[in-house]
Design a protein around this motif. Structure first.
Motif, mmCIF file in Angstrom:
data_model
loop_
_atom_site.group_PDB
_atom_site.id
_atom_site.type_symbol
_atom_site.label_atom_id
_atom_site.label_comp_id
_atom_site.label_asym_id
_atom_site.label_seq_id
_atom_site.Cartn_x
_atom_site.Cartn_y
_atom_site.Cartn_z
ATOM 1 N N ASN A 42 -70.312 26.424 78.985
ATOM 2 C CA ASN A 42 -69.132 27.326 79.789
ATOM 3 C C ASN A 42 -67.566 26.937 80.232
ATOM 4 O O ASN A 42 -67.638 26.716 81.186
ATOM 5 N N GLU A 43 -67.363 26.306 79.277
ATOM 6 C CA GLU A 43 -66.147 24.916 79.487
ATOM 7 C C GLU A 43 -65.359 25.485 78.976
ATOM 8 O O GLU A 43 -63.956 25.063 79.860
ATOM 9 N N LEU A 44 -65.019 26.342 78.773
ATOM 10 C CA LEU A 44 -63.165 27.725 78.144
ATOM 11 C C LEU A 44 -63.030 28.764 79.395
ATOM 12 O O LEU A 44 -63.634 28.867 79.448
ATOM 13 N N GLU A 45 -61.586 28.736 79.478
ATOM 14 C CA GLU A 45 -61.427 29.933 80.221
ATOM 15 C C GLU A 45 -61.496 31.183 78.873
ATOM 16 O O GLU A 45 -61.393 30.491 78.375
ATOM 17 N N ILE A 46 -61.083 32.174 79.957
ATOM 18 C CA ILE A 46 -61.473 33.293 78.943
ATOM 19 C C ILE A 46 -60.062 33.808 77.731
ATOM 20 O O ILE A 46 -60.924 34.251 76.962
ATOM 21 N N ALA A 80 -61.051 33.250 73.115
ATOM 22 C CA ALA A 80 -60.582 34.551 72.170
ATOM 23 C C ALA A 80 -60.334 33.651 71.314
ATOM 24 O O ALA A 80 -60.676 33.800 69.956
ATOM 25 N N ASP A 81 -58.808 32.499 71.815
ATOM 26 C CA ASP A 81 -58.389 31.297 70.345
ATOM 27 C C ASP A 81 -59.819 30.774 69.731
ATOM 28 O O ASP A 81 -59.540 30.760 68.508
ATOM 29 N N LYS A 82 -60.620 30.188 71.013
ATOM 30 C CA LYS A 82 -61.604 29.715 70.185
ATOM 31 C C LYS A 82 -63.082 29.800 69.568
ATOM 32 O O LYS A 82 -63.203 29.717 68.239
ATOM 33 N N ILE A 83 -63.229 31.855 69.287
ATOM 34 C CA ILE A 83 -63.808 32.874 68.526
ATOM 35 C C ILE A 83 -62.590 32.567 67.500
ATOM 36 O O ILE A 83 -63.546 32.495 66.272
ATOM 37 N N ILE A 138 -67.310 23.468 69.312
ATOM 38 C CA ILE A 138 -66.415 25.047 69.764
ATOM 39 C C ILE A 138 -67.752 25.597 70.294
ATOM 40 O O ILE A 138 -68.353 26.043 71.224
ATOM 41 N N VAL A 139 -68.910 25.644 69.432
ATOM 42 C CA VAL A 139 -69.895 25.973 70.015
ATOM 43 C C VAL A 139 -70.340 25.415 71.336
ATOM 44 O O VAL A 139 -71.559 26.241 72.329
ATOM 45 N N ARG A 140 -70.488 23.910 71.410
ATOM 46 C CA ARG A 140 -71.149 23.370 72.197
ATOM 47 C C ARG A 140 -69.879 23.358 73.721
ATOM 48 O O ARG A 140 -70.638 23.973 75.004
ATOM 49 N N GLN A 141 -68.422 24.000 73.389
ATOM 50 C CA GLN A 141 -67.875 24.811 74.472
ATOM 51 C C GLN A 141 -68.396 25.778 75.158
ATOM 52 O O GLN A 141 -68.197 25.799 76.181
#
Length: 70
Positions: A26-30, A34-37, A19-22
């Motif tokens: 900047n591999e995640l959409e906005i 929130a879900d990953k955090i 998750i931290v790498r993603q």
């Protein structure tokens, strides 16, 4: 995704690192961010619980060992 009961500490840390790498890359959409955090927070809580339980068990073992040596 909540940490599974059978998941090991190492598996949880690996998921957290992913998750931290993603996030760092900047591999995640906005919307995903929130879900990953939220997932990362759940994993951190799971890992903290595991570490606390392990620490308690170690202290108990050492205390019992010390008492038996006295």
């Amino acid at each position: 995704m909540v940490a599974k009961k059978k998941e090991t500490y190492s598996q949880a840390v690996a998921r957290l690192e992913q998750i931290v790498r993603q996030i760092d890359n900047n591999e995640l959409e906005i919307d995903e961010l929130a879900d990953k955090i939220k997932e990362a927070n759940e994993i951190i809580s799971f890992c903290n619980d595991k570490l606390t339980k392990a620490d308690d068990e170690i202290k108990k073992i050492l205390s019992e060992k010390q008492e038996s040596e006295e």
